[in-house]
Write a protein that holds these residues in place. Structure first.
Motif, PDB file in Angstrom:
ATOM      1  N   LEU A  79     -47.355 -34.147  45.974  1.00 56.82           N
ATOM      2  CA  LEU A  79     -46.242 -34.290  45.028  1.00 56.82           C
ATOM      3  C   LEU A  79     -44.930 -34.304  45.814  1.00 56.82           C
ATOM      4  N   GLU A  80     -44.084 -35.270  45.497  1.00 60.85           N
ATOM      5  CA  GLU A  80     -42.798 -35.354  46.191  1.00 60.85           C
ATOM      6  C   GLU A  80     -41.881 -34.205  45.797  1.00 60.85           C
ATOM      7  N   ASN A  81     -41.846 -33.880  44.489  1.00 54.99           N
ATOM      8  CA  ASN A  81     -40.982 -32.809  44.004  1.00 54.99           C
ATOM      9  C   ASN A  81     -41.765 -32.001  42.960  1.00 54.99           C
ATOM     10  N   PRO A  82     -42.491 -30.978  43.390  1.00 56.71           N
ATOM     11  CA  PRO A  82     -43.302 -30.190  42.442  1.00 56.71           C
ATOM     12  C   PRO A  82     -42.474 -29.535  41.341  1.00 56.71           C
ATOM     13  N   THR A  83     -41.276 -29.079  41.674  1.00 53.63           N
ATOM     14  CA  THR A  83     -40.426 -28.432  40.673  1.00 53.63           C
ATOM     15  C   THR A  83     -40.123 -29.390  39.531  1.00 53.63           C
ATOM     16  N   ARG A  84     -39.692 -30.591  39.865  1.00 50.80           N
ATOM     17  CA  ARG A  84     -39.345 -31.596  38.839  1.00 50.80           C
ATOM     18  C   ARG A  84     -40.585 -31.956  38.013  1.00 50.80           C
ATOM     19  N   TYR A  85     -41.739 -32.066  38.675  1.00 46.12           N
ATOM     20  CA  TYR A  85     -42.971 -32.410  37.968  1.00 46.12           C
ATOM     21  C   TYR A  85     -43.323 -31.328  36.947  1.00 46.12           C
ATOM     22  N   ILE A  86     -43.234 -30.070  37.345  1.00 39.50           N
ATOM     23  CA  ILE A  86     -43.567 -28.957  36.446  1.00 39.50           C
ATOM     24  C   ILE A  86     -42.566 -28.879  35.303  1.00 39.50           C
ATOM     25  N   GLU A  87     -41.281 -29.068  35.604  1.00 33.49           N
ATOM     26  CA  GLU A  87     -40.253 -29.064  34.554  1.00 33.49           C
ATOM     27  C   GLU A  87     -40.512 -30.180  33.549  1.00 33.49           C
ATOM     28  N   ASP A  88     -40.856 -31.362  34.041  1.00 36.01           N
ATOM     29  CA  ASP A  88     -41.147 -32.484  33.137  1.00 36.01           C
ATOM     30  C   ASP A  88     -42.346 -32.181  32.245  1.00 36.01           C
ATOM     31  N   LYS A  89     -43.381 -31.593  32.827  1.00 42.09           N
ATOM     32  CA  LYS A  89     -44.566 -31.250  32.028  1.00 42.09           C
ATOM     33  C   LYS A  89     -44.217 -30.211  30.959  1.00 42.09           C
ATOM     34  N   LEU A  91     -41.206 -29.783  29.605  1.00 44.93           N
ATOM     35  CA  LEU A  91     -40.370 -30.452  28.600  1.00 44.93           C
ATOM     36  C   LEU A  91     -41.194 -31.356  27.680  1.00 44.93           C
ATOM     37  N   GLU A  92     -42.321 -31.833  28.164  1.00 41.15           N
ATOM     38  CA  GLU A  92     -43.201 -32.634  27.304  1.00 41.15           C
ATOM     39  C   GLU A  92     -43.705 -31.827  26.106  1.00 41.15           C
ATOM     40  N   THR A  93     -43.747 -30.503  26.236  1.00 44.62           N
ATOM     41  CA  THR A  93     -44.186 -29.685  25.100  1.00 44.62           C
ATOM     42  C   THR A  93     -43.154 -29.706  23.974  1.00 44.62           C
ATOM     43  N   ASN A  94     -41.926 -30.135  24.267  1.00 41.38           N
ATOM     44  CA  ASN A  94     -40.896 -30.280  23.229  1.00 41.38           C
ATOM     45  C   ASN A  94     -41.134 -31.507  22.350  1.00 41.38           C
ATOM     46  N   GLU A  95     -41.920 -32.450  22.825  1.00 39.83           N
ATOM     47  CA  GLU A  95     -42.079 -33.719  22.122  1.00 39.83           C
ATOM     48  C   GLU A  95     -42.907 -33.605  20.852  1.00 39.83           C
ATOM     49  N   ARG A  96     -43.641 -32.541  20.705  1.00 42.91           N
ATOM     50  CA  ARG A  96     -44.414 -32.349  19.477  1.00 42.91           C
ATOM     51  C   ARG A  96     -43.469 -32.099  18.309  1.00 42.91           C
ATOM     52  N   LYS A  97     -43.892 -32.512  17.148  1.00 40.91           N
ATOM     53  CA  LYS A  97     -43.081 -32.292  15.951  1.00 40.91           C
ATOM     54  C   LYS A  97     -43.090 -30.803  15.617  1.00 40.91           C
ATOM     55  N   GLY A  98     -41.944 -30.282  15.219  1.00 46.32           N
ATOM     56  CA  GLY A  98     -41.830 -28.870  14.893  1.00 46.32           C
ATOM     57  C   GLY A  98     -41.415 -28.067  16.108  1.00 46.32           C
ATOM     58  N   ASN A  99     -41.651 -26.769  16.021  1.00 52.74           N
ATOM     59  CA  ASN A  99     -41.279 -25.874  17.112  1.00 52.74           C
ATOM     60  C   ASN A  99     -42.122 -26.138  18.350  1.00 52.74           C
ATOM     61  N   ASN A 100     -41.557 -25.794  19.500  1.00 52.53           N
ATOM     62  CA  ASN A 100     -42.314 -25.869  20.739  1.00 52.53           C
ATOM     63  C   ASN A 100     -43.453 -24.858  20.653  1.00 52.53           C
ATOM     64  N   GLU A 109     -32.587 -22.593  12.038  1.00 52.69           N
ATOM     65  CA  GLU A 109     -31.619 -23.667  11.774  1.00 52.69           C
ATOM     66  C   GLU A 109     -32.184 -25.023  12.170  1.00 52.69           C
ATOM     67  N   GLY A 110     -33.368 -25.049  12.639  1.00 48.69           N
ATOM     68  CA  GLY A 110     -34.022 -26.270  13.118  1.00 48.69           C
ATOM     69  C   GLY A 110     -35.251 -25.840  13.905  1.00 48.69           C
ATOM     70  N   ASP A 111     -35.769 -26.735  14.710  1.00 49.15           N
ATOM     71  CA  ASP A 111     -36.937 -26.416  15.520  1.00 49.15           C
ATOM     72  C   ASP A 111     -36.501 -25.809  16.848  1.00 49.15           C
ATOM     73  N   PHE A 112     -37.228 -24.786  17.276  1.00 47.32           N
ATOM     74  CA  PHE A 112     -36.964 -24.207  18.591  1.00 47.32           C
ATOM     75  C   PHE A 112     -37.516 -25.139  19.660  1.00 47.32           C
ATOM     76  N   LYS A 113     -36.663 -25.490  20.610  1.00 46.13           N
ATOM     77  CA  LYS A 113     -37.049 -26.347  21.732  1.00 46.13           C
ATOM     78  C   LYS A 113     -36.578 -25.705  23.030  1.00 46.13           C
ATOM     79  N   ILE A 114     -37.308 -25.958  24.088  1.00 45.77           N
ATOM     80  CA  ILE A 114     -36.935 -25.435  25.404  1.00 45.77           C
ATOM     81  C   ILE A 114     -35.813 -26.299  25.956  1.00 45.77           C
ATOM     82  N   ASN A 115     -34.757 -25.635  26.482  1.00 48.59           N
ATOM     83  CA  ASN A 115     -33.591 -26.338  27.007  1.00 48.59           C
ATOM     84  C   ASN A 115     -33.523 -26.302  28.526  1.00 48.59           C
ATOM     85  N   LYS A 116     -33.398 -25.124  29.063  1.00 46.74           N
ATOM     86  CA  LYS A 116     -33.242 -24.966  30.512  1.00 46.74           C
ATOM     87  C   LYS A 116     -34.475 -24.313  31.096  1.00 46.74           C
ATOM     88  N   ILE A 117     -34.780 -24.721  32.338  1.00 50.41           N
ATOM     89  CA  ILE A 117     -35.993 -24.249  32.992  1.00 50.41           C
ATOM     90  C   ILE A 117     -35.662 -23.876  34.426  1.00 50.41           C
TER      91      ILE A 117
END
Length: 164
Positions: A79-89, A91-100, A109-117
């Motif tokens: 992996l060229e950048n393991p940190t970025r790969y893990i962060e992207d994976k 953040l993909e959990t945010n893509e589901r409908k509803g809360n993470n 007030e809305g769905d809870f989503k992960i912002n910073k990692i």
């Protein structure tokens, strides 16, 4: 009469030379003072830059990209950048409908989503989540597998309460 004209001309020239000498001296002193002030400012800026660099190094102490021992776990994955790969994976959990699914609270007030990692090492992540009004923090354990799949497990969580 001619000698008086030369005398006046000589005195006038001497006064001009004296004026130029005094004003040049004043300018030189002012430039010297400016130079000293600028040198002091440069020293202050160098000191503050050094302090900021130390602070940055302290902030980066707990980071996967600065931890050679933790990065050694991922050498075989190419992996060229393991940190970025893990962060992207994550953040993909945010893509589901509803809360993470990693956030154990229902959004108010809305769905809870992960912002910073922040990937701390080869096992732990600290993350921030929010619904736009309410927010909290998560500690997540993760495992990056040989097939580049990532399993996330919530270790602990915190939801900040609003003081009214």
């Amino acid at each position: 009469m001619k000698s008086k004209i030369y005398l006046y001309l000589f005195l006038f020239t001497a006064l001009i030379c004296l004026y130029l000498l005094v004003s040049g001296n004043k300018m030189q002193n002012q430039l010297g003072e400016r130079n000293v002030k600028l040198e002091e400012k440069v020293e202050q800026l160098e000191d503050s830059l050094q302090k900021m660099q130390m602070r940055l190094m302290d902030m980066q102490y707990f980071a996967l990209e600065n931890n050679d021992d933790a990065l050694a776990y991922y050498d075989h994955l190419n992996l060229e950048n393991p940190t970025r790969y893990i962060e992207d994976k994550l953040l993909e959990t945010n893509e589901r409908k509803g809360n993470n699914p990693l956030v154990p609270y229902e959004g108010m007030e809305g769905d809870f989503k992960i912002n910073k990692i922040k990937v701390l090492n080869h096992r732990w992540i600290v993350a921030d989540f929010s619904d736009g009004k309410y927010w909290g923090d998560l500690i997540i354990r993760y495992e990056l597998k040989d097939d580049l799949g990532v399993d996330f497990e919530l270790v602990d969580h915190l939801l900040y309460t609003r003081s009214q």
